[in-house]
Enzyme design. Structure first.
Site, PDB file in Angstrom:
ATOM      1  CG  ASP A  12      -1.842   0.976   1.307  1.00  0.00           C
ATOM      2  OD1 ASP A  12      -1.380   2.277   0.814  1.00  0.00           O
ATOM      3  OD2 ASP A  12      -3.087   0.990   1.671  1.00  0.00           O
ATOM      4  CG  HIS A  13       1.074   4.139  -3.304  1.00  0.00           C
ATOM      5  ND1 HIS A  13      -0.095   4.002  -3.663  1.00  0.00           N
ATOM      6  CD2 HIS A  13       1.001   5.433  -3.240  1.00  0.00           C
ATOM      7  CE1 HIS A  13      -0.864   4.715  -3.920  1.00  0.00           C
ATOM      8  NE2 HIS A  13      -0.180   5.994  -3.502  1.00  0.00           N
ATOM      9  CG  HIS A  68      -4.580   4.505  -0.315  1.00  0.00           C
ATOM     10  ND1 HIS A  68      -3.572   3.538  -0.379  1.00  0.00           N
ATOM     11  CD2 HIS A  68      -4.950   4.930  -1.412  1.00  0.00           C
ATOM     12  CE1 HIS A  68      -3.367   3.289  -1.702  1.00  0.00           C
ATOM     13  NE2 HIS A  68      -4.285   4.135  -2.464  1.00  0.00           N
TER      14      HIS A  68
END
Length: 495
Positions: A182-183, A245
């Site tokens: 999950d960047h 996110h």
């Protein structure tokens, strides 16, 4: 500290590899985390040669701007020489045999000790197939070397599909070997939340239900869906932003203090935090979540979502989500977390607002209805990075009236330039075997279970779209959501 490893990138000719993975690996090489003892195998259907692959990798570095002004112009070419390409059909077992032979050769050539990282930069529907072949065709090494699997979102479309996907890879890899990217967890301001909370007695002592009134999370984008319209038609803002996110940010903001700051204890507390987010009934979901889709702006200069290329004329997919979550973690039990994300909003900003409870007795004003301004801690994630603390102090005039002032800190341009980007940070963590900034299956599971109820309510109705103008901060219902609780959004660039 140098790390030895063979990277096998499935989807090596794709946009993700070009824009993110190759520049990130190059930065790790330039900084010494990768030196001579590493190699990369890129695989995809295209019939590339090794020489062409080297040119692509060097072009990716140049396009990222990461080689600008370097004194050693040969460094990108030297880096690219560690890359090897194999045309590959993910469904063909024989191709995995050839891949294993090349991997074994490179392991010996670069003395990699059997350390392998498999990066699936492909659509999730291929994950199970690839994982199964990696095990069956013996690409997973035995002995002292490690085998790690990095996978990208979207991880399923709902809980059931996510579970099926997880089951398909867990037959080949253990949970501790799976690194779910999950960047947002690679962004330094997100990683700094734990340090802010638990590394400062001031905030640690106030981070509880006695002192915090509510928490607000905003992920606002000023652009529309652009070239992602095709993807957005199948995903929407809920699946694209909230399930992953935003829920990860929620877990970091609401988790209890871990006894030790390491990946195991942190993940346990994050899982616990998400387990303690209230799962709504359908009636509660309808009451506490709203959606929207952007229309034209007032000047008719920006297209409505339904007019974007690749969208349906009567599309009911949401480009905006706002909602209220309730945590039942002990220290914050009952504190509401208001979340929102959307396209074509007034201003691009990702920020977190921690709103503290107000003193009901304003001793500085004879009018009992004159409330003090609320203390707010704002964490700026992007494009600004830093924080703002709003508090009250005496005005510079006769009498004793208080007004709010702001204590601000922002990272300078030079500080931001030195900060590793999300993929560089996360790939380094995977090399080190550090899972602190990756999502555990139980986090993914719980997030989907929360989101599925909301999705089921929405899928049973036909929304009245579009319901907000481009350049606004979303539909009126998002403001009403807070107004009914006697609150308002802290971030409001239209004020």
């Amino acid at each position: 500290m140098e790390q030895k490893a063979l990277f096998i990138i499935f989807g090596g000719t794709g946009d993700l590899a070009y824009r993110k993975l190759y520049p990130a690996l190059f930065n790790l090489y330039e900084k010494g985390y990768l030196k001579e003892n590493f190699a990369v195998i890129g695989t995809a259907r295209r019939p590339w040669s090794n020489d062409h692959y080297h040119e692509v990798v060097m072009s990716a570095i140049e396009d990222s701007g990461r080689d600008a002004g370097r004194t050693n112009s040969e460094l990108p070419r030297k880096f690219a020489s560690h890359f090897y390409y194999q045309s590959h059909n993910v469904d063909d077992a024989e191709h995995y045999v050839a891949l294993r032979n090349l991997a074994d050769q490179l392991d010996e050539k670069y003395q990699l000790n059997g350390n392998r990282i498999f990066y699936l930069a492909m659509a999730p529907r291929f994950f199970g197939t690839i994982a199964g072949h990696l095990k069956d065709q013996k690409l997973l090494t035995e002995g002292s070397g490690f085998n790690r699997l990095i996978i990208e979102k979207p991880f399923g479309r709902d809980y059931q599909s996510a579970k099926e996907l997880n089951d398909s890879i867990s037959g080949s890899f253990d949970e501790e070997q799976i690194f779910r990217i999950d960047h947002y967890l690679g962004k330094e301001p997100i990683q700094s939340i734990a340090g802010l909370r638990f590394g400062n007695a001031l905030f640690n002592s106030l981070w509880n239900k006695e002192h915090i009134d509510n928490i607000q999370i905003t992920l606002a984008e000023s652009l529309g869906v652009e070239e992602r319209a095709g993807y957005y038609e199948t995903a929407g803002a809920m699946r694209d932003m909230l399930q992953n996110h935003i829920m990860q940010i929620v877990s970091l903001l609401t988790m209890e203090r871990p006894e030790v700051f390491d990946s195991k204890h942190l993940q346990d507390k994050k899982i616990e935090a998400l387990e303690n987010i209230q799962t709504y009934s359908k009636e509660e979901a309808a009451q506490n979540f709203v959606r929207g889709q952007y229309g034209e702006d007032a000047a008719h200069t920006q297209l409505a979502y339904r007019e974007e290329e690749g969208t349906a004329d009567d599309s009911s997919i949401e480009t905006f989500v706002a909602g209220k979550l309730i945590t039942h973690n002990p220290s914050l039990d009952g504190v509401p977390i208001y979340v929102r994300t959307g396209k074509r909003l007034a201003k691009k900003s990702t920020q977190i607002n921690v709103v503290f409870k107000n003193d009901d007795q304003n001793i500085f004003n004879s009018d009992p209805n004159q409330k003090l301004e609320t203390n707010v801690l704002t964490l700026h994630i992007e494009p600004d990075q830093g924080f703002t603390l709003q508090f009250n102090t005496k005005k510079g005039n006769q009498g004793y009236q208080l007004s709010p002032v702001h204590l601000r800190y922002r990272k300078s341009a030079s500080e931001k330039a030195k900060t590793p980007d999300a993929y560089e940070s996360l790939i380094r963590d995977a090399l080190m075997g550090n899972k602190t900034n990756f999502a555990h299956w139980h986090e993914v599971r719980k997030a989907w279970q929360i989101v599925d109820v909301i999705r089921q309510v929405w899928d049973a109705e036909t929304p009245d779209f579009p319901n907000y103008a481009s350049g606004s901060m979303g539909p009126q219902a998002a403001d009403d959501l807070l107004a009914r609780d006697g609150r308002q959004w802290i971030f409001n660039p239209q004020k």
